[in-house]
Each structure stands twice: as C-alpha cells, then as structure tokens.
Enzyme design. Structure first.
Site, mmCIF file in Angstrom:
data_model
loop_
_atom_site.group_PDB
_atom_site.id
_atom_site.type_symbol
_atom_site.label_atom_id
_atom_site.label_comp_id
_atom_site.label_asym_id
_atom_site.label_seq_id
_atom_site.Cartn_x
_atom_site.Cartn_y
_atom_site.Cartn_z
ATOM 1 N N CYS A 1 0.843 -1.200 0.000
ATOM 2 C CA CYS A 1 0.000 0.000 0.000
ATOM 3 C C CYS A 1 0.875 1.246 0.000
ATOM 4 O O CYS A 1 1.810 1.339 0.784
ATOM 5 C CB CYS A 1 -0.908 0.006 1.225
ATOM 6 S SG CYS A 1 -1.985 1.450 1.277
ATOM 7 N N HIS B 1 -9.085 7.740 12.617
ATOM 8 C CA HIS B 1 -8.023 7.489 13.606
ATOM 9 C C HIS B 1 -7.542 8.704 14.380
ATOM 10 O O HIS B 1 -6.720 8.556 15.296
ATOM 11 C CB HIS B 1 -6.788 6.822 12.967
ATOM 12 C CG HIS B 1 -7.089 5.638 12.132
ATOM 13 N ND1 HIS B 1 -8.027 4.693 12.472
ATOM 14 C CD2 HIS B 1 -6.572 5.227 10.942
ATOM 15 C CE1 HIS B 1 -8.084 3.768 11.535
ATOM 16 N NE2 HIS B 1 -7.213 4.059 10.592
ATOM 17 N N CYS C 1 0.358 0.049 10.426
ATOM 18 C CA CYS C 1 -0.198 -1.048 9.613
ATOM 19 C C CYS C 1 0.927 -1.835 8.948
ATOM 20 O O CYS C 1 1.813 -1.239 8.330
ATOM 21 C CB CYS C 1 -1.114 -0.432 8.554
ATOM 22 S SG CYS C 1 -1.649 -1.577 7.273
ATOM 23 N N GLY D 1 -3.932 -2.905 1.038
ATOM 24 C CA GLY D 1 -4.086 -1.865 0.028
ATOM 25 C C GLY D 1 -5.170 -0.853 0.297
ATOM 26 O O GLY D 1 -6.041 -1.036 1.142
ATOM 27 N N SER E 1 -13.426 0.079 2.805
ATOM 28 C CA SER E 1 -12.758 0.914 3.794
ATOM 29 C C SER E 1 -11.691 1.753 3.102
ATOM 30 O O SER E 1 -10.927 1.242 2.285
ATOM 31 C CB SER E 1 -12.129 0.003 4.849
ATOM 32 O OG SER E 1 -11.409 0.746 5.789
ATOM 33 N N CYS F 1 -7.023 -6.914 11.504
ATOM 34 C CA CYS F 1 -6.806 -5.647 10.795
ATOM 35 C C CYS F 1 -5.385 -5.156 10.995
ATOM 36 O O CYS F 1 -4.901 -5.087 12.125
ATOM 37 C CB CYS F 1 -7.719 -4.564 11.363
ATOM 38 S SG CYS F 1 -9.397 -4.726 10.884
HETATM 39 N N1 SAH Z 1 -6.579 1.020 3.212
HETATM 40 C C1 SAH Z 1 -7.880 0.936 3.745
HETATM 41 C C2 SAH Z 1 -8.384 -0.482 3.897
HETATM 42 C C3 SAH Z 1 -7.430 -1.510 4.406
HETATM 43 S S1 SAH Z 1 -6.917 -1.324 6.075
HETATM 44 C C4 SAH Z 1 -7.968 1.703 5.059
HETATM 45 O O1 SAH Z 1 -6.934 2.096 5.594
HETATM 46 O O2 SAH Z 1 -9.088 1.939 5.498
HETATM 47 C C5 SAH Z 1 -8.361 -1.889 6.937
HETATM 48 C C6 SAH Z 1 -8.496 -1.355 8.357
HETATM 49 O O3 SAH Z 1 -7.454 -1.871 9.206
HETATM 50 C C7 SAH Z 1 -8.368 0.167 8.428
HETATM 51 O O4 SAH Z 1 -9.387 0.753 9.197
HETATM 52 C C8 SAH Z 1 -7.032 0.318 9.112
HETATM 53 O O5 SAH Z 1 -6.903 1.535 9.711
HETATM 54 C C9 SAH Z 1 -7.012 -0.846 10.067
HETATM 55 N N2 SAH Z 1 -5.705 -1.135 10.628
HETATM 56 C C10 SAH Z 1 -4.499 -0.987 10.044
HETATM 57 N N3 SAH Z 1 -3.494 -1.336 10.903
HETATM 58 C C11 SAH Z 1 -4.094 -1.707 12.057
HETATM 59 C C12 SAH Z 1 -3.607 -2.199 13.312
HETATM 60 N N4 SAH Z 1 -2.316 -2.390 13.531
HETATM 61 N N5 SAH Z 1 -4.500 -2.482 14.265
HETATM 62 C C13 SAH Z 1 -5.835 -2.324 14.047
HETATM 63 N N6 SAH Z 1 -6.341 -1.896 12.884
HETATM 64 C C14 SAH Z 1 -5.497 -1.583 11.890
HETATM 65 FE FE1 SF4 Z 2 -2.761 1.246 3.442
HETATM 66 FE FE2 SF4 Z 2 -4.995 1.070 4.915
HETATM 67 FE FE3 SF4 Z 2 -2.684 -0.037 5.794
HETATM 68 FE FE4 SF4 Z 2 -2.914 2.613 5.708
HETATM 69 S S1 SF4 Z 2 -4.130 1.199 6.973
HETATM 70 S S2 SF4 Z 2 -1.165 1.421 4.969
HETATM 71 S S3 SF4 Z 2 -4.165 2.912 3.909
HETATM 72 S S4 SF4 Z 2 -3.844 -0.654 4.010
#
Ligand code: SAH
Ligand code: SF4
Length: 343
Positions: free
Chosen positions: A112, A216, A119, A159, A191, A338
């Site tokens: 991504c 967030h 993430c 992604g 999302s 997630c």
């Molecule tokens: N890129 C999009 C969709 C994929 S991420 C987005 O960011 O919305 C899907 C979800 O997982 C998002 O809400 C993201 O914020 C959450 N996420 C990412 N890393 C995380 C983590 N370490 N703990 C909990 N949620 C997380």
């Molecule tokens: Fe990409 Fe969503 Fe992860 Fe952010 S949380 S890096 S936008 S997949």
C-alpha cells in the site's frame, strides 16, 4: 498472451470472444459457468461444444492465483490465505466464518502506498494494483477451498481501494450484479484512508455499498504523523466527502478509529471526536464509530490502549449519543486481524 476472463466485463468478453462464440445464448451459458457455478476450468463447461471449450482455453484463463499458504486460527476458525499471482507476487485475504453468514476480507493492492505507520501492509511498501480479476478471484478461490457460501465482502485487506479505483469499481459492479456474484449491497463494505475525490466519485455511482472511513485522529498534524501519504486531505475535507457519500447513498457510514496507547486514546480525544461527528452528522444511528483496539504489528512503535481507556472512550461517545462498537479482533493468533496483513 491469454486474458483472465474475470478481468473482463461481460461486454468486454463478448468483444474479445466474438470469433469463438457466435450466439448470445452460448455467452449466457459461459457466464453461468463462470459466475453462478463458479467453474475453475473450461473443461467443466459441459454443455458447450468441445471445439468452443478448446478455443476458450487457448485464449483465456479462469484462474491466475494459487493458494500457497493457509493458516487457520485456533481461536475463531478465521483463515488467512496467502495467494501467489501469475507474476509471483504474494498477498493475503482472510476468510471470516460466522454462524449466520461468512465474509471475506479481500485485498485491492499488493502492499500500500499510504504507508501508515501502524499497519504492517503500509510498512511493507507498495508493489502493484490487483486487477479486477485478481480481486474477484480471491472470493471464488476461498469459496471453493472452504466449500462455504460467502455472503459478505470487506475491502479491508491489503491496500487502499481508492488508489486502485477503476479495478475496484469494476469488481464492485460484478459483486452487485444479478448476473454475476449477486451479493447484497449492505453486505459489501469498502474501507478507505480518506481519498476525497474517490469517495465523491463512488458516492456518485450510488451503488449503495457501505463505506468505512479510517479516521483514527481528530487532529490533522497528529493524523499526518501516522498516515504519511494520504495526498494531503484534511480531516475536514474527508468528513465533507463522507457526508456527501452518506447523503447521496443513505447507507450506513462507519468511522474507524484505531485506539493507540497514549497517542489518540485520551478522554479529550473522545470528546473532540464526539463534537466533530455531532456537528457534521447530527445524531444519526446510521453513522457509527468502530473502535479498533490496535493490533500488534512487528517493529511498530505503538502499543494497544488499555481495556479501561477503550471502555472510557466508548462511554464518552455513548454519552454523546453516538453509536460506538469495539471491533473484536479476528484471527489474531495467525496475524489475520486488521493491520496485520504484511510479510
Ligand atoms: N486502506 C484501507 C483499507 C485496508 S486497512 C484503510 O486504511 O481503510 C483496513 C483497516 O485496518 C483500516 O481501518 C485500518 O486503519 C485498520 N488497521 C491498520 N493497521 C491496524 C492495526 N495495527 N490495528 C488495528 N487496525 C489496523
Ligand atoms: Fe494502506 Fe490502509 Fe494499511 Fe494505511 S491502513 S497502509 S491505507 S492498508
């Protein structure tokens, strides 16, 4: 080069196969095998002539992904799939079983570009977009492997769907189409990290699918520290776009908020979030907050909030009459929750 059939819309396939199939009813039979019966090989198209089947397999492929790893959670039977693409790249998708209906959390990109620090996908960099076919094939492969019907789709895997807008839109139309996947619009959630023009474009499509916005934070500077590459959209602009989507589609809107210890989890953060949502959406049960306890990510500087701060945060939202749910992590023991879909 052979084309992946799932990459093509029905009308694109009709053009691409016009020298092989000359009758409309045969095209209808092909689409039935592909989308309804979910056949993985042209050999299975038993009501078509051998000649057509051979020609189809000389020009098209039905599957390009291979399942190279499958991890099953001992806690909740969630399955994390590792797929390999034809060009030998790997990415993940997650099967989320439940008593009433099974869902899949699918990827839209390999890696991504947003690079969110919390993430593990963001930390693994960006490789490429997935094609329409690769997006849809995840669902067919998981359905075939689990032998379970899938009735919910979450674009919450690897992604940022908004960065791969055209392929994601084409896949969404296929998921919704009566003649293709035929999944209910309320059972599809996309999302996004808040890419404003994409949210507005999607609103204008009026597909009726659910939108989740990963907010967030209620402070632009703080948000930028953890989401470095969202093309500079401010929280105000993101909420504007979400509001536009909500008004246009009248479908449920979720604001996602990861709770990170001593970063964005104070009572004052909760009050600010409540004020922002009340000001922009009034109080509407269709606008909900999903509080996501931070899931562990290797080499991340962050820690999850304590259960006490999570409860306090939720109660402040509730006192302000905002519906807030704490999202239970699924498949945490196999890094399928997630944010854990990295390498
Ligand atoms: N890129 C999009 C969709 C994929 S991420 C987005 O960011 O919305 C899907 C979800 O997982 C998002 O809400 C993201 O914020 C959450 N996420 C990412 N890393 C995380 C983590 N370490 N703990 C909990 N949620 C997380
Ligand atoms: Fe990409 Fe969503 Fe992860 Fe952010 S949380 S890096 S936008 S997949």
């Amino acid at each position: 080069m052979k084309k992946e059939l799932l990459d093509l819309t029905q009308s694109q396939f009709k053009t691409a196969a016009k020298n092989i199939i000359h009758k409309d009813y045969i095209f209808e039979q092909v689409f039935k095998w592909v989308y309804e019966k979910k056949a993985a090989s042209f050999d299975d198209f038993t009501n078509l002539s051998k000649d057509i089947r051979i020609k189809l397999s000389e020009n098209f492929v039905l599957r390009t992904l291979t399942i190279v790893k499958k991890e099953i959670s001992n806690i909740d039977s969630t399955i994390r799939y590792t797929f390999k693409t034809a060009d030998k790249k790997s990415f993940f998708a997650v099967f989320l079983p439940s008593k009433d209906s099974n869902s899949v959390c699918i990827s839209s990109q390999i890696g991504c570009p947003a690079g969110c620090l919390f993430c593990s996908t963001g930390k693994s960099g960006f490789t490429r977009n997935l094609s329409r076919g690769e997006i849809l094939e995840q669902i067919l492969q998981i359905e075939n492997d689990t032998k379970q019907k899938i009735s919910g789709v979450l674009f919450m895997g690897m992604g940022e769907p908004a960065f791969n807008y055209n392929n994601v839109l084409s896949a969404l139309k296929s998921l919704l189409s009566k003649k293709e996947f035929y999944i209910g619009k309320r059972h599809i959630t996309l999302s996004t990290v808040g890419i404003v023009p994409a949210i507005k474009k999607l609103a204008d499509e009026n597909l009726g699918i659910r939108l989740a916005v990963s907010l967030h934070s209620v402070d632009d500077k703080q948000r930028k520290r953890v989401i470095p590459n969202n093309f500079g959209f401010s929280i105000d602009e993101i909420i504007d776009a979400a509001q536009y989507y909500f008004k246009k589609t009248n479908s449920r809107l979720t604001i996602e908020y990861i709770l990170i210890k001593d970063f964005n989890d104070s009572p004052s953060d909760a009050h600010k979030l409540a004020r922002l949502l009340k000001r922009r959406f009034l109080i509407n049960p269709k606008v909900q907050v999903n509080l996501i306890p931070f899931n562990y990510v290797a080499k991340s500087p962050f820690l999850p909030s304590t259960s006490l701060s999570i409860e306090k945060f939720k109660n402040i939202l509730k006192l302000n009459r905002i519906t807030a749910n704490i999202r239970q992590a699924k498949g945490a023991d196999i890094s399928a929750a997630c944010g854990q879909l990295g390498y």
